[in-house]
Design a protein around this motif. Structure first.
Motif, short mmCIF file in Angstrom:
data_model
loop_
_atom_site.label_atom_id
_atom_site.label_comp_id
_atom_site.label_asym_id
_atom_site.label_seq_id
_atom_site.Cartn_x
_atom_site.Cartn_y
_atom_site.Cartn_z
N TYR A 76 0.85 -1.19 0.00
CA TYR A 76 0.00 0.00 0.00
C TYR A 76 0.89 1.24 0.00
CZ TYR A 76 -3.24 3.59 1.66
OH TYR A 76 -3.98 4.74 1.80
N ALA A 77 0.57 2.19 -0.86
CA ALA A 77 1.32 3.45 -0.94
C ALA A 77 0.35 4.62 -0.95
CB ALA A 77 2.19 3.47 -2.19
N LEU A 78 0.74 5.70 -0.29
CA LEU A 78 -0.12 6.89 -0.19
C LEU A 78 0.73 8.15 -0.33
CD1 LEU A 78 -2.84 8.35 0.62
CD2 LEU A 78 -2.01 8.23 2.97
N VAL A 79 0.20 9.09 -1.10
CA VAL A 79 0.78 10.43 -1.21
C VAL A 79 -0.33 11.42 -0.91
CG1 VAL A 79 1.90 12.12 -2.69
CG2 VAL A 79 2.46 9.69 -2.93
N ASN A 80 -0.10 12.29 0.05
CA ASN A 80 -1.10 13.28 0.46
C ASN A 80 -0.49 14.67 0.42
OD1 ASN A 80 -2.09 14.92 3.17
ND2 ASN A 80 -3.77 14.07 1.99
N TYR A 81 -1.26 15.61 -0.10
CA TYR A 81 -0.85 17.01 -0.14
C TYR A 81 -2.02 17.87 0.31
CZ TYR A 81 0.26 21.62 -2.05
OH TYR A 81 0.47 22.96 -2.19
#
Length: 198
Positions: A76-81
């Protein structure tokens, strides 16, 4: 066999976006009576307070999940801005009984802020009741805050900018973390052992 694995393995990508604008304000009027001691005169005045606060905000999420052939085996990978543009202004004024302004002060605060988050989690089942986990997490926060003040001048009937009360602050926070963990069971008892660095 290769075709069977291709059918069971799944990949999914999810994107979310939010944007909004917030604002609120208020007004307060307060009448005062000030007596001298000993009582020889009475001063009457009104305090007027006004405030406004608001700004826009936004939040973006991009996540990726890969499920392998073995049940529970996934990545699982997540990028949040996310960010916001904030401002606040408050005014405090005093008027005498005739309605003439005698003093006043305007205070303002403003500044944008942004935040980045990166996450990576890996889970590998070893056998029934035990699994291995590892991951990485990173958070970066940046913000700027500017505070300013103006003082009422009864001689010119205008507000003077007060340089000595100006504050411009930049804030930066960077955190990286990595972890690994193994969990399992022995009979009716469960256990976990792991290591985390930050």
């Amino acid at each position: 066999r290769w075709i069977r694995q291709l059918r069971i393995t799944t990949d999914s990508i999810n994107f979310e976006a939010r944007y909004g604008d917030r604002s609120h304000g208020g007004n307060t009027f307060t009448d005062y009576q000030v007596y001298t001691d000993p009582v020889t005169s009475t001063n009457l005045y009104t305090e007027i307070e006004e405030s406004e606060r608001g700004g826009n905000y936004y939040d973006f999420n991009l996540s990726y999940t890969k499920k392998f052939l073995k049940k529970g085996h996934e990545l699982y990978a997540l990028v949040n801005y996310r960010g916001r543009d904030f401002s606040e202004e408050s005014t405090n004024e005093l008027e005498d009984l005739s309605g003439t302004q005698t003093s006043g002060q305007i205070s303002t605060e403003s500044g944008p802020s942004t935040s980045y988050r990166f996450q990576l989690d890996y889970t590998l089942p070893i056998n029934e009741g035990s699994k291995f986990e590892a991951g990485y997490n990173s958070r970066l926060d940046y913000s700027n805050e500017l505070a300013e003040m103006e003082q009422y001048n009864p001689l010119t009937l205008t507000y003077d900018y007060m340089d000595e009360f100006r504050h411009d602050v930049d804030h930066e926070s960077v955190i990286h973390a990595i972890y690994t963990m193994y969990s399992g069971t022995i009979g009716k008892f469960g256990y976990q052992a792991g290591l985390r660095g930050e």
